[in-house]
Design an enzyme around this catalytic site. Structure first.
Site, PDB file in Angstrom:
ATOM      1  N   HIS A   1     -20.046 -22.636  -1.844  1.00 26.30           N
ATOM      2  CA  HIS A   1     -19.541 -21.269  -2.004  1.00 26.30           C
ATOM      3  C   HIS A   1     -19.573 -20.533  -0.663  1.00 26.30           C
ATOM      4  CE1 HIS A   1     -19.021 -17.220  -3.729  1.00 26.30           C
ATOM      5  NE2 HIS A   1     -19.955 -16.851  -2.867  1.00 26.30           N
ATOM      6  N   GLU A   2     -20.671 -20.671   0.074  1.00 29.15           N
ATOM      7  CA  GLU A   2     -20.762 -19.998   1.373  1.00 29.15           C
ATOM      8  C   GLU A   2     -19.750 -20.561   2.363  1.00 29.15           C
ATOM      9  OE1 GLU A   2     -22.267 -17.323   1.511  1.00 29.15           O
ATOM     10  OE2 GLU A   2     -23.387 -17.557  -0.355  1.00 29.15           O
TER      11      GLU A   2
ATOM     12  N   HIS B   1     -12.442 -16.907   6.249  1.00 22.53           N
ATOM     13  CA  HIS B   1     -12.422 -16.324   7.585  1.00 22.53           C
ATOM     14  C   HIS B   1     -11.398 -17.034   8.465  1.00 22.53           C
ATOM     15  CE1 HIS B   1     -14.992 -14.776  11.212  1.00 22.53           C
ATOM     16  NE2 HIS B   1     -13.820 -14.192  11.135  1.00 22.53           N
TER      17      HIS B   1
ATOM     18  N   HIS C   1     -16.450 -18.920   2.113  1.00 23.09           N
ATOM     19  CA  HIS C   1     -16.263 -17.705   2.919  1.00 23.09           C
ATOM     20  C   HIS C   1     -15.849 -18.050   4.347  1.00 23.09           C
ATOM     21  CE1 HIS C   1     -17.540 -14.955  -0.126  1.00 23.09           C
ATOM     22  NE2 HIS C   1     -18.775 -15.436  -0.204  1.00 23.09           N
TER      23      HIS C   1
END
Length: 223
Positions: A95-96, A103, A99
């Protein structure tokens, strides 16, 4: 009276969501992944296969302290996620990384959130003092200004929702396609990610209802 009741219900819902995410993470942290990948290994592979081999991964202390730092372009994973090979660990880790991919591709809502952050950081800091002083001393203009600043913080939380859901969707897709998990393990991944997303929904709901309550009180005092 009804508005106060709704705020209280939303606050209770928020507490329940936080309890649920901790319980869900704990439950699925006891279920090992079939391929034995740790959170770090899953995150590293996901970064590398998406052209982000230059993004480092760092372990950090704490529970559920995982995050992606867009300023320094680094994924930080809590130690249980970084080192363990469980459904919870790889779900949170991927999940991280979601991100980080957002980006890279300039996902519009993430870009908007980054641009909003400096303003929201200031506004959320001064809004409580403006509201408190305005209500205590009867300065309605100050209350109105406090509500405007508080609105910025609410808008930030609402923008955060699609960012979090999109990161989870990216994570689940990669985890299945790249074989991080088997089909029968996808249920556990969904449980972990959905529980985490629920905390953002609850926080946004509490803030939105509180904003509506403040607006109602403000308009009532003007009449």
């Amino acid at each position: 009276m009804m508005m106060y009741l709704l705020v209280i219900v939303a606050f209770i819902f928020s507490l329940w969501a936080q309890f649920r995410v901790k319980g869900t993470f704990k439950k699925w942290s006891k279920v090992a992944t079939s391929n034995g990948m740790t959170g770090y290994e899953a995150a590293r592979h996901m970064l590398d296969t998406n052209g982000l081999s230059d993004v480092p991964i760092e372990p950090v202390r704490g529970s559920l302290s995982d995050h992606y730092d867009p300023i320094h372009r680094v994924v930080r994973l809590s130690e249980p996620v970084y080192y363990e090979s469980s459904i919870s660990a790889i779900s949170v880790a991927c999940h991280e990384v979601g991100h980080a991919i957002q980006h890279k591709v300039h996902y519009p809502m993430l870009t908007l959130r980054h641009r909003m952050f400096p303003v929201v950081n200031f506004a959320s800091g001064v809004a409580p003092f403006m509201l408190m002083a305005g209500f205590i001393f009867g300065y309605l203009n100050l209350v109105g200004l406090g509500i405007i600043f508080f609105s910025a913080a609410v808008a930030f939380q609402l923008v955060t929702l699609p960012v979090e859901f999109n990161a989870s969707n990216r994570a689940r897709q990669v985890m299945v396609e790249q074989g991080y998990i088997r089909n029968e393990e996808e249920r556990g991944v969904a449980k972990v990610l959905n529980a985490a997303a629920l905390t953002y929904v609850a926080a946004a709901l509490v803030s939105l209802l509180e904003l509506l309550r403040l607006i109602t009180v403000f308009l009532g005092n003007r009449d």
